[in-house]
Design a protein around this motif. Structure first.
Motif, PDB file in Angstrom:
ATOM      1  N   VAL A 275       1.456   4.982  -3.647  1.00 17.74           N
ATOM      2  CA  VAL A 275       1.457   6.438  -3.747  1.00 17.74           C
ATOM      3  C   VAL A 275       2.754   6.911  -4.402  1.00 17.74           C
ATOM      4  O   VAL A 275       2.783   7.912  -5.114  1.00 17.74           O
ATOM      5  N   ARG A 276       3.834   6.147  -4.233  1.00 11.89           N
ATOM      6  CA  ARG A 276       5.104   6.514  -4.886  1.00 11.89           C
ATOM      7  C   ARG A 276       5.034   6.281  -6.393  1.00 11.89           C
ATOM      8  O   ARG A 276       5.791   6.868  -7.147  1.00 11.89           O
TER       9      ARG A 276
ATOM     10  N   SER B 266       5.454  10.173  11.309  1.00 15.65           N
ATOM     11  CA  SER B 266       4.967   8.868  10.874  1.00 15.65           C
ATOM     12  C   SER B 266       4.466   8.065  12.070  1.00 15.65           C
ATOM     13  O   SER B 266       3.448   7.383  11.987  1.00 15.65           O
TER      14      SER B 266
ATOM     15  N   VAL C  85       0.819  -1.212   0.000  1.00 21.51           N
ATOM     16  CA  VAL C  85       0.000   0.000   0.000  1.00 21.51           C
ATOM     17  C   VAL C  85       0.856   1.267   0.000  1.00 21.51           C
ATOM     18  O   VAL C  85       0.590   2.202  -0.750  1.00 21.51           O
ATOM     19  N   GLN C  86       1.923   1.294   0.806  1.00 16.73           N
ATOM     20  CA  GLN C  86       2.700   2.550   0.903  1.00 16.73           C
ATOM     21  C   GLN C  86       3.518   2.822  -0.351  1.00 16.73           C
ATOM     22  O   GLN C  86       4.010   3.928  -0.530  1.00 16.73           O
TER      23      GLN C  86
ATOM     24  N   PHE D 200      -5.623  12.896   9.494  1.00 17.65           N
ATOM     25  CA  PHE D 200      -5.117  12.597  10.835  1.00 17.65           C
ATOM     26  C   PHE D 200      -5.587  13.707  11.767  1.00 17.65           C
ATOM     27  O   PHE D 200      -5.057  14.812  11.761  1.00 17.65           O
TER      28      PHE D 200
ATOM     29  N   ILE E 247       7.515  11.700   1.558  1.00 18.65           N
ATOM     30  CA  ILE E 247       8.055  10.715   0.605  1.00 18.65           C
ATOM     31  C   ILE E 247       8.743  11.391  -0.582  1.00 18.65           C
ATOM     32  O   ILE E 247       9.369  10.728  -1.395  1.00 18.65           O
TER      33      ILE E 247
ATOM     34  N   ALA F 239      -2.227   5.768   7.255  1.00 18.44           N
ATOM     35  CA  ALA F 239      -0.787   6.046   7.205  1.00 18.44           C
ATOM     36  C   ALA F 239      -0.168   5.320   6.011  1.00 18.44           C
ATOM     37  O   ALA F 239       0.648   5.897   5.288  1.00 18.44           O
ATOM     38  N   GLY F 240      -0.580   4.073   5.779  1.00 24.52           N
ATOM     39  CA  GLY F 240      -0.067   3.332   4.637  1.00 24.52           C
ATOM     40  C   GLY F 240      -0.439   4.012   3.334  1.00 24.52           C
ATOM     41  O   GLY F 240       0.400   4.176   2.445  1.00 24.52           O
ATOM     42  N   VAL F 241      -1.691   4.452   3.225  1.00 25.80           N
ATOM     43  CA  VAL F 241      -2.172   5.121   2.012  1.00 25.80           C
ATOM     44  C   VAL F 241      -1.341   6.367   1.715  1.00 25.80           C
ATOM     45  O   VAL F 241      -1.051   6.690   0.564  1.00 25.80           O
ATOM     46  N   VAL F 242      -0.941   7.073   2.783  1.00 25.82           N
ATOM     47  CA  VAL F 242      -0.190   8.314   2.615  1.00 25.82           C
ATOM     48  C   VAL F 242       1.275   8.033   2.265  1.00 25.82           C
ATOM     49  O   VAL F 242       2.009   8.940   1.886  1.00 25.82           O
ATOM     50  N   GLY F 243       1.681   6.765   2.384  1.00 24.21           N
ATOM     51  CA  GLY F 243       3.046   6.420   1.994  1.00 24.21           C
ATOM     52  C   GLY F 243       3.958   6.056   3.147  1.00 24.21           C
ATOM     53  O   GLY F 243       5.154   5.857   2.957  1.00 24.21           O
ATOM     54  N   VAL F 244       3.393   5.974   4.368  1.00 26.94           N
ATOM     55  CA  VAL F 244       4.218   5.613   5.521  1.00 26.94           C
ATOM     56  C   VAL F 244       4.445   4.105   5.504  1.00 26.94           C
ATOM     57  O   VAL F 244       3.499   3.332   5.348  1.00 26.94           O
ATOM     58  N   ASP F 245       5.701   3.694   5.673  1.00 26.46           N
ATOM     59  CA  ASP F 245       6.012   2.268   5.778  1.00 26.46           C
ATOM     60  C   ASP F 245       5.761   1.842   7.227  1.00 26.46           C
ATOM     61  O   ASP F 245       6.598   2.055   8.101  1.00 26.46           O
TER      62      ASP F 245
ATOM     63  N   LEU G 204       3.319  15.231   6.225  1.00 25.54           N
ATOM     64  CA  LEU G 204       3.407  13.761   6.272  1.00 25.54           C
ATOM     65  C   LEU G 204       3.348  13.189   4.859  1.00 25.54           C
ATOM     66  O   LEU G 204       4.115  12.287   4.501  1.00 25.54           O
TER      67      LEU G 204
END
Lengths: 252, 304
Positions: free
Chosen positions: A84-85, B183, A80-81, A98, A113, B194-200, A109
């Motif tokens: 977006v990349r 994060s 999933v993460q 959030f 990336i 958080a995953g959707v936003v790109g956080v591992d 946030l």
């Protein structure tokens, strides 16, 4: 002389089967494709699998078989993460910001990336699109109104300059006036070149802004066509009403 | 009341605070109460003991006390390595146990029970390796310095207080000012988003284990330095640590430290005013009162 090959679709699924549980797929074999720069709305009665389809593309719901592609690249297995990349931004229906972080932190946030040198510029660019957010950047996101939260969720998705923006029912819980504002904003973003895929219950408002609509019924793609003609096409009503009659009002 | 209560309470409280920060971070991000956290304190302290003894055996000069403290360079050097080892232990326990349970989407109660099992195993292994006899980093005697108002503290105690303050400020800045801190807060609020936003998310979980384990190790070394090392030293801190984490508000680092100090001071005051036998009841009473009166804690956010 042959014509140049057509560019790959911005987003596509091939025979996609997905759902939270393996023996109970909600999306049951969908071939779906969106052209570069297109604005597509996904319609369908409750329980048709609209949300599950976009969540599976975004990586939030397990894919059992089939594949998803972004600009020709297979992103089925990327976590999933990583999506977006690759340029795929997703705005979930609920809890899409959030609440304990400030507006600035929500945007930062998303920008984390990006290469460090580009972060501030892209956040500033998003602020210029959403001056309401810019004027309150230190405010806790949890204190925003429903419409402002939705704007922040869209703004956050835009920070990374996605090629495809997918939104799951952004109009849920908003007043008609605010829905109009959100959709006008989406239309403008689409005009600026971003491919948009929108899941909606609000058929009329969605058909008014989209180029094309697809209708899902019971996990399958049952009909598609230009938004302008679909709004007067009796099949839309039939698919909605037919499905409703078959499953009663207890579908999800 | 004897003003020395203040010093005693602050000392115990700083320890509780450091341990509670680890508890509150793992609780808010992994969403279960890790009862094995206190064993990381014990492990860290014993790892530092073994390493500093080894360093002392290599070069006796490293055991010469650094004036005005009671320990030589062997201890801080061993402490750094022990911090790393404790972090590795936490990652290993996660890989062997908690990570697998998460992957299977086990319920919270399964995770909590697993943490009890991990605690028992670690404690027994430490007892097996080091025996249950108390051990000491140093046998040096320290004279407590007068601080005025009838209060006294040893240089070791003052150093520990200062170190705790620096660590709390450091962790707070890490959480509020850095990308990894952002994060961590995002994952603690909404892991899927958080995953959707790109956080591992998996990387964030590793960082949380490392950070919690490092603080636990330092708290363990402080406890060993100021009191003594015993295989049950962590277990005895379990209740005060959880009382502090919950009183401070789950997820709040300043809250955990503030609440650690409150629990420490309340214990010290109880020893003076009521009697030493009531000391261990204090954390329990505080825990019950918070859960009844303000479940979100002092600085925590109310659950929506």
């Amino acid at each position: 002389m042959s014509a140049a090959p057509a560019p790959p679709p911005a987003l596509a699924t091939r025979d996609l089967v997905a759902g939270y549980e393996r023996d109970l797929p909600i999306v049951r074999g969908i071939d779906f494709s969106v052209r570069q720069g297109e604005f597509v709305v996904i319609l369908g009665p409750n329980g048709a699998g609209k949300s599950t389809l976009v969540k599976a593309i975004a990586g939030l719901v397990p894919i059992h078989s089939g594949s998803t592609h972004l600009a020709g690249e297979d992103i089925t297995l990327s976590p999933v993460q990583e999506k977006v990349r690759h340029g795929l931004a997703f705005v979930p229906q609920t809890e899409n910001i959030f609440a304990t972080l400030s507006i600035r932190e929500n945007l930062q946030l998303a920008a984390d990336i990006l290469p460090r040198g580009r972060q501030a510029a892209q956040i500033d660019e998003v602020y210029s699109l959403f001056p309401d957010l810019a004027s309150r950047r230190g405010a806790r996101a949890g204190n925003l109104s429903g419409g402002q939260r939705q704007m922040l969720a869209v703004a956050r998705a835009l920070v990374v300059k996605p090629s495809v923006l997918i939104l799951d029912e952004p109009s849920a819980g908003l007043s008609p006036k605010i829905v109009g504002e959100v959709f006008a904003r989406l239309k403008a973003l689409n005009g600026a070149g971003i491919t948009i895929v929108l899941v909606e219950q609000n058929v009329k408002a969605a058909l008014a802004v989209a180029d094309r609509a697809v209708i899902l019924v019971e996990g399958k793609l049952r009909h598609e066509g230009p938004a302008a003609t679909l709004s007067s096409d009796p099949i839309v009503g039939e698919l909605y009403l037919g499905a409703r009659a078959r499953q009663g009002e207890n579908g999800r | 009341m004897n003003p020395q209560v203040l010093i005693d309470g602050l000392m115990a409280g700083a320890l509780y605070g450091l341990g509670a920060i680890g508890v509150t971070l793992t609780y808010s991000i992994l969403r279960f109460a890790n009862f094995a956290h206190s064993e990381l304190l014990t492990f860290g302290a014993y790892a530092a003991l073994a390493l500093s003894s080894a360093l002392g055996a290599l070069s006796a000069g490293l055991l010469e006390p650094i004036a005005p403290f009671s320990f030589g360079w062997a201890l801080p050097l061993a402490g750094l390595v022990a911090v790393a080892l404790t972090g590795l232990l936490a990652l290993a326990v996660d890989a062997i146990l908690f990570g697998r349970l998460r992957h299977r989407r086990s319920s919270i109660i399964v995770m909590v029970m697993a943490s009890f099992g991990a605690a028992l195993t670690l404690r027994s292994l430490i007892e097996f390796a080091f025996t249950s006899k108390p051990a000491y980093f140093t046998r040096e005697l320290q004279i407590a310095l007068p601080l005025g108002q009838g209060m006294r503290a040893t240089p070791d105690q003052l150093l520990s207080l200062a170190l705790a303050a620096i660590l709390v400020i450091g962790v707070h800045l890490l959480l509020t000012r850095t990308a990894i801190g952002r994060s961590m807060r995002a994952v603690s609020e909404n892991q899927a988003l958080a995953g959707v936003v790109g956080v591992d998310v998996r990387r964030v979980i590793r960082v949380v284990w490392l950070l919690g384990a490092a603080l636990a190790c330092i708290a363990g070394i402080m406890s060993g330095l100021l009191v003594q090392l015993r295989p049950y030293m962590g277990f005895d801190l379990l209740l005060p640590l959880f009382a502090a984490a919950i009183l401070g508000g789950i997820g709040s680092v300043p809250g955990a430290m503030l609440a650690g100090l409150i629990v420490g001071l309340a214990e010290a005051a109880t020893v003076q005013l009521v009697g030493a036998e009531w000391r261990t009841a204090v954390a329990f009473v505080i825990l019950v009162l918070v859960l009844l009166l303000r479940p979100q804690g002092l600085l925590g956010r109310a659950q929506a």
